[in-house]
Design a protein around this motif. Structure first.
Motif, PDB file in Angstrom:
ATOM      1  N   GLU A  33     -19.762 -57.755 -85.173  1.00 59.10           N
ATOM      2  CA  GLU A  33     -21.017 -57.134 -85.582  1.00 59.10           C
ATOM      3  C   GLU A  33     -21.631 -56.431 -84.370  1.00 59.10           C
ATOM      4  O   GLU A  33     -22.092 -57.073 -83.442  1.00 59.10           O
ATOM      5  CB  GLU A  33     -21.998 -58.174 -86.118  1.00 59.10           C
ATOM      6  N   PHE A  34     -21.599 -55.088 -84.402  1.00 59.13           N
ATOM      7  CA  PHE A  34     -22.295 -54.315 -83.384  1.00 59.13           C
ATOM      8  C   PHE A  34     -23.766 -54.297 -83.781  1.00 59.13           C
ATOM      9  O   PHE A  34     -24.102 -53.937 -84.912  1.00 59.13           O
ATOM     10  CB  PHE A  34     -21.785 -52.874 -83.329  1.00 59.13           C
ATOM     11  N   ILE A  35     -24.630 -54.675 -82.875  1.00 60.38           N
ATOM     12  CA  ILE A  35     -26.065 -54.713 -83.159  1.00 60.38           C
ATOM     13  C   ILE A  35     -26.774 -53.748 -82.229  1.00 60.38           C
ATOM     14  O   ILE A  35     -26.524 -53.726 -81.024  1.00 60.38           O
ATOM     15  CB  ILE A  35     -26.628 -56.133 -82.949  1.00 60.38           C
ATOM     16  N   SER A  36     -27.652 -52.930 -82.798  1.00 64.09           N
ATOM     17  CA  SER A  36     -28.518 -52.084 -81.970  1.00 64.09           C
ATOM     18  C   SER A  36     -29.878 -52.018 -82.648  1.00 64.09           C
ATOM     19  O   SER A  36     -30.024 -52.355 -83.819  1.00 64.09           O
ATOM     20  CB  SER A  36     -27.917 -50.699 -81.761  1.00 64.09           C
ATOM     21  N   ARG A  41     -36.139 -42.002 -80.513  1.00 62.80           N
ATOM     22  CA  ARG A  41     -35.539 -40.705 -80.841  1.00 62.80           C
ATOM     23  C   ARG A  41     -34.689 -40.752 -82.110  1.00 62.80           C
ATOM     24  O   ARG A  41     -34.354 -39.733 -82.674  1.00 62.80           O
ATOM     25  CB  ARG A  41     -34.742 -40.143 -79.666  1.00 62.80           C
ATOM     26  N   TRP A  42     -34.314 -41.957 -82.562  1.00 64.67           N
ATOM     27  CA  TRP A  42     -33.555 -42.106 -83.793  1.00 64.67           C
ATOM     28  C   TRP A  42     -34.462 -42.155 -85.020  1.00 64.67           C
ATOM     29  O   TRP A  42     -34.028 -41.870 -86.129  1.00 64.67           O
ATOM     30  CB  TRP A  42     -32.724 -43.379 -83.783  1.00 64.67           C
ATOM     31  N   GLU A  54     -25.088 -39.867 -83.214  1.00 61.47           N
ATOM     32  CA  GLU A  54     -25.112 -40.724 -82.025  1.00 61.47           C
ATOM     33  C   GLU A  54     -23.777 -41.391 -81.723  1.00 61.47           C
ATOM     34  O   GLU A  54     -23.493 -41.719 -80.586  1.00 61.47           O
ATOM     35  CB  GLU A  54     -26.195 -41.796 -82.172  1.00 61.47           C
ATOM     36  N   PHE A  55     -22.987 -41.641 -82.735  1.00 60.88           N
ATOM     37  CA  PHE A  55     -21.703 -42.339 -82.564  1.00 60.88           C
ATOM     38  C   PHE A  55     -20.615 -41.429 -83.129  1.00 60.88           C
ATOM     39  O   PHE A  55     -20.167 -41.589 -84.261  1.00 60.88           O
ATOM     40  CB  PHE A  55     -21.740 -43.697 -83.274  1.00 60.88           C
ATOM     41  N   ARG A  56     -20.200 -40.480 -82.341  1.00 67.51           N
ATOM     42  CA  ARG A  56     -19.346 -39.380 -82.805  1.00 67.51           C
ATOM     43  C   ARG A  56     -17.871 -39.723 -82.947  1.00 67.51           C
ATOM     44  O   ARG A  56     -17.066 -38.864 -83.250  1.00 67.51           O
ATOM     45  CB  ARG A  56     -19.501 -38.199 -81.854  1.00 67.51           C
ATOM     46  N   GLY A  57     -17.527 -40.977 -82.749  1.00 61.15           N
ATOM     47  CA  GLY A  57     -16.122 -41.376 -82.835  1.00 61.15           C
ATOM     48  C   GLY A  57     -15.550 -41.388 -84.238  1.00 61.15           C
ATOM     49  O   GLY A  57     -14.342 -41.479 -84.422  1.00 61.15           O
ATOM     50  N   ARG A  58     -16.416 -41.290 -85.242  1.00 66.92           N
ATOM     51  CA  ARG A  58     -15.955 -41.325 -86.634  1.00 66.92           C
ATOM     52  C   ARG A  58     -16.652 -40.219 -87.411  1.00 66.92           C
ATOM     53  O   ARG A  58     -17.759 -39.815 -87.076  1.00 66.92           O
ATOM     54  CB  ARG A  58     -16.268 -42.680 -87.271  1.00 66.92           C
ATOM     55  N   PRO A  59     -16.028 -39.750 -88.474  1.00 63.24           N
ATOM     56  CA  PRO A  59     -16.619 -38.643 -89.246  1.00 63.24           C
ATOM     57  C   PRO A  59     -17.756 -39.110 -90.163  1.00 63.24           C
ATOM     58  O   PRO A  59     -17.898 -40.299 -90.460  1.00 63.24           O
ATOM     59  CB  PRO A  59     -15.446 -38.112 -90.070  1.00 63.24           C
ATOM     60  N   TYR A  60     -18.520 -38.143 -90.635  1.00 65.66           N
ATOM     61  CA  TYR A  60     -19.643 -38.371 -91.550  1.00 65.66           C
ATOM     62  C   TYR A  60     -19.201 -39.223 -92.744  1.00 65.66           C
ATOM     63  O   TYR A  60     -19.896 -40.166 -93.135  1.00 65.66           O
ATOM     64  CB  TYR A  60     -20.187 -37.018 -92.036  1.00 65.66           C
ATOM     65  N   TYR A  83     -31.433 -43.549 -96.596  1.00 67.45           N
ATOM     66  CA  TYR A  83     -32.452 -44.401 -95.981  1.00 67.45           C
ATOM     67  C   TYR A  83     -32.899 -43.804 -94.648  1.00 67.45           C
ATOM     68  O   TYR A  83     -32.076 -43.447 -93.805  1.00 67.45           O
ATOM     69  CB  TYR A  83     -31.915 -45.822 -95.790  1.00 67.45           C
ATOM     70  N   ILE A  84     -34.209 -43.714 -94.439  1.00 67.66           N
ATOM     71  CA  ILE A  84     -34.788 -43.201 -93.191  1.00 67.66           C
ATOM     72  C   ILE A  84     -35.112 -44.392 -92.292  1.00 67.66           C
ATOM     73  O   ILE A  84     -35.867 -45.292 -92.682  1.00 67.66           O
ATOM     74  CB  ILE A  84     -36.088 -42.398 -93.462  1.00 67.66           C
ATOM     75  N   VAL A  85     -34.561 -44.399 -91.082  1.00 63.44           N
ATOM     76  CA  VAL A  85     -34.782 -45.523 -90.162  1.00 63.44           C
ATOM     77  C   VAL A  85     -36.113 -45.390 -89.443  1.00 63.44           C
ATOM     78  O   VAL A  85     -36.613 -44.290 -89.217  1.00 63.44           O
ATOM     79  CB  VAL A  85     -33.625 -45.668 -89.147  1.00 63.44           C
ATOM     80  N   ARG A  86     -36.680 -46.566 -89.095  1.00 61.05           N
ATOM     81  CA  ARG A  86     -37.943 -46.626 -88.361  1.00 61.05           C
ATOM     82  C   ARG A  86     -37.707 -47.289 -87.007  1.00 61.05           C
ATOM     83  O   ARG A  86     -36.797 -48.115 -86.854  1.00 61.05           O
ATOM     84  CB  ARG A  86     -38.981 -47.410 -89.166  1.00 61.05           C
TER      85      ARG A  86
END
Length: 194
Positions: A33-36, A41-42, A54-60, A83-86
């Motif tokens: 589980e990657f947690i951030s 700015r997000w 932000e994490f360009r290693g995988r496609p949309y 979903y819009i993040v806060r």
């Protein structure tokens, strides 16, 4: 069927995590589980746009699928792709990790003191967790095989380089070493500074 055990950075590497085969050290695949937490700015971005930018290693499409399936969650809840993040919300990304193998060389402890440890780093192993590596690192191997933790690198050697590494065993000692390493040198001749 056994329940999936999700690991986080809080789970230390264990000796049984490693497999040695044909001169290489492998890590048994594991669930992670990657947690951030949402940075300012997000905030205001959709969850899928945030990951795509932000994490360009995988496609949309991967991130869209991960949100729909619940592999990406916000505050431990499944959300929609729009979903819009806060700010400060917790985001979890659940993945099945397969770390790349490294050479199976020993990570030898050459010298150990209460505040400092010196090791011989073999080539091919990164110093600390980064990119695809978490357990197949010098820090992870020392923790799993020698029970040495926490460790604070005083300097780094690139993954492909072998050599001596010095680690502090606490943050205060690490900062003291860093100041000594970065301090400009003065050369003296008699009483004059050159």
């Amino acid at each position: 069927m056994a329940a999936i055990v999700w690991q986080t950075p809080a789970n230390p590497p264990e000796p049984e995590d490693y497999i040695f085969f044909k001169g290489k050290r492998y890590v048994r695949p594991y669930y992670f589980e990657f947690i951030s937490h949402v940075k300012n700015r997000w905030a205001g971005k959709t969850i899928v746009d945030l990951f795509t930018e932000e994490f360009r290693g995988r496609p949309y499409e991967y991130y869209e699928s991960a949100v729909k399936s619940g592999r990406i969650q916000v505050d431990d809840k499944i959300v929609s792709v729009s979903y819009i993040v806060r700010s400060t919300q917790k985001i979890s990304h659940f993945v099945h990790r397969h770390e790349p193998p490294v050479l199976a060389g020993n990570v030898s402890i050459l010298h150990s003191e209460p505040d400092v440890i010196t090791v011989c780093k073999p080539a091919s192993i990164p110093v600390h967790p980064c990119g695809q590596y978490r357990k197949n690192t010098i820090v992870g191997i020392l923790q799993a095989e020698h029970g040495v933790a926490p460790l604070f690198p005083i300097h780094r050697l690139d993954r492909l380089v072998s050599g001596l590494l010095i680690f502090a065993r606490n943050a205060g000692k690490a900062e003291q070493f860093r100041q000594q390493v970065t301090r400009p040198y003065c050369y003296y001749k008699s009483d004059d500074v050159i």
